[in-house]
Scaffold this motif. Sequence first.
Motif, mmCIF file in Angstrom:
data_model
loop_
_atom_site.group_PDB
_atom_site.id
_atom_site.type_symbol
_atom_site.label_atom_id
_atom_site.label_comp_id
_atom_site.label_asym_id
_atom_site.label_seq_id
_atom_site.Cartn_x
_atom_site.Cartn_y
_atom_site.Cartn_z
ATOM 1 N N GLY A 53 30.024 35.465 37.388
ATOM 2 C CA GLY A 53 30.898 35.240 36.237
ATOM 3 C C GLY A 53 31.942 36.328 36.100
ATOM 4 O O GLY A 53 33.110 36.053 35.789
ATOM 5 N N VAL A 54 31.542 37.576 36.356
ATOM 6 C CA VAL A 54 32.482 38.697 36.286
ATOM 7 C C VAL A 54 33.576 38.547 37.348
ATOM 8 O O VAL A 54 34.758 38.782 37.071
ATOM 9 N N THR A 55 33.186 38.129 38.553
ATOM 10 C CA THR A 55 34.187 37.971 39.618
ATOM 11 C C THR A 55 35.127 36.799 39.327
ATOM 12 O O THR A 55 36.316 36.858 39.634
ATOM 13 N N LYS A 56 34.598 35.739 38.720
ATOM 14 C CA LYS A 56 35.429 34.585 38.372
ATOM 15 C C LYS A 56 36.460 34.928 37.306
ATOM 16 O O LYS A 56 37.526 34.322 37.224
ATOM 17 N N ALA A 57 36.115 35.913 36.462
ATOM 18 C CA ALA A 57 37.040 36.325 35.397
ATOM 19 C C ALA A 57 38.217 37.126 35.943
ATOM 20 O O ALA A 57 39.188 37.386 35.214
ATOM 21 N N LYS A 58 38.124 37.561 37.201
ATOM 22 C CA LYS A 58 39.194 38.295 37.889
ATOM 23 C C LYS A 58 39.646 39.517 37.094
ATOM 24 O O LYS A 58 38.849 40.367 36.751
ATOM 25 N N GLU A 61 37.539 43.019 35.061
ATOM 26 C CA GLU A 61 37.536 44.345 35.691
ATOM 27 C C GLU A 61 36.866 45.402 34.824
ATOM 28 O O GLU A 61 36.133 46.248 35.320
ATOM 29 N N ILE A 62 37.125 45.353 33.515
ATOM 30 C CA ILE A 62 36.525 46.347 32.610
ATOM 31 C C ILE A 62 35.001 46.212 32.622
ATOM 32 O O ILE A 62 34.266 47.202 32.665
#
Length: 394
Positions: free
Chosen positions: A153-158, A162-163
Amino acid sequence: MKKIKWKSSYVLISSMIIGTILGIIFQDQIKIIKPLGDIFINLMFMIVVPLIFFLVASSIANLSNKKKFGKIVFTSLIVFLTTSLISSIFMLSTLKLTTPKMENNIKLQETNKETIDLGSKITETFTVNDFNELLSRKHLLPLIIFSCLFGFGVTKAKEKGEIFKKFLTSGTEVLLKMLDIIMYYAPIGIMAYFANLLADIGPELIGSYASFFFVYIIAVLLYFVIFYSAYAFLANGKNGLKMLWKNISASAFTSLSTCSSIATLPVNIEASKKMKIKEEVSSISMAIGATTHMEGSSMGTVLKIMFLFTIFGQNFFTIPTIIITLLLSTFICTVMSGIPSGGLISEMLILSLFNFPFKAYPLLTILAWIIDAPATCLNATGDIPASMLIDKII
């Protein structure tokens, strides 16, 4: 700082020896220091849930190649199943050469049939029905799955993620430093745990169980030295051997004293860092291995089945029995280890599949309790050479 860490293995060995001596000498009186051991294992259990979440989620969030995650998981499972099968075959061979003897045989009676709802138990292996249940060490496989999804999910948020990616990385480092602090208390905790362990199991080693226990100990020691050395050598040659035996002792003594693969997970992760195993590999393989990689339990399953056949005067060494035993010891230990009350279910399956009476369950319980410490040691420490192999393959 390096000098202190180099000496830590000797400190843990000394703690184990002191605890063993105290347990033998003082027996029940030594139980007054039991809380000191409980504090240590509770501290390890306290940190394991957040550590798994941050390690797995941050590793996936920071993967440069997302396809690599699937390759790591698939390779881990193949390595875990292969090494578990090898350990089962080794235990079978050991028992063939040195079949323990029982003083009396028990007449085999007609069994009572019971049904086990495997479907619901397997569902509980991978999922929970409420978020707060993820915060329990009893549901580590669901936690690992949640952490993986969270990392993706974090990677999908691009850019927007990052934070949070930095937060996960920072959180991982903070928890690893916290682990360093807890390990300063390890010598006291291990001493107290060994003292109580010896005070508890000493009397149980007398009698018919003794021969099975000592055969198991011999098999575990041989497997530990021979096969773990072979796996390390396959992974990284002579340097792999050197790195393994330089860093495996802390995990071995922690698992022996706590009788918990989960409590040993933080120590394994620390060892993998010292051994230069890639963090993206070790964080995933170690987390999965803590709940699915059970070489000691696989060997224990073979021992339990042989134990029942011996006390009931049945012939164990037939081809169908051996095949079923290998399948049970390899796959059941891998699946059931992550299921709540998995030990109960696997032992009930042993009784059911081999048509032993269910009232024989306490006999298995006692044997399981006696071999728990060495079995857990093999379960937990086996994740280190396995991760070395996985890292080599990846």
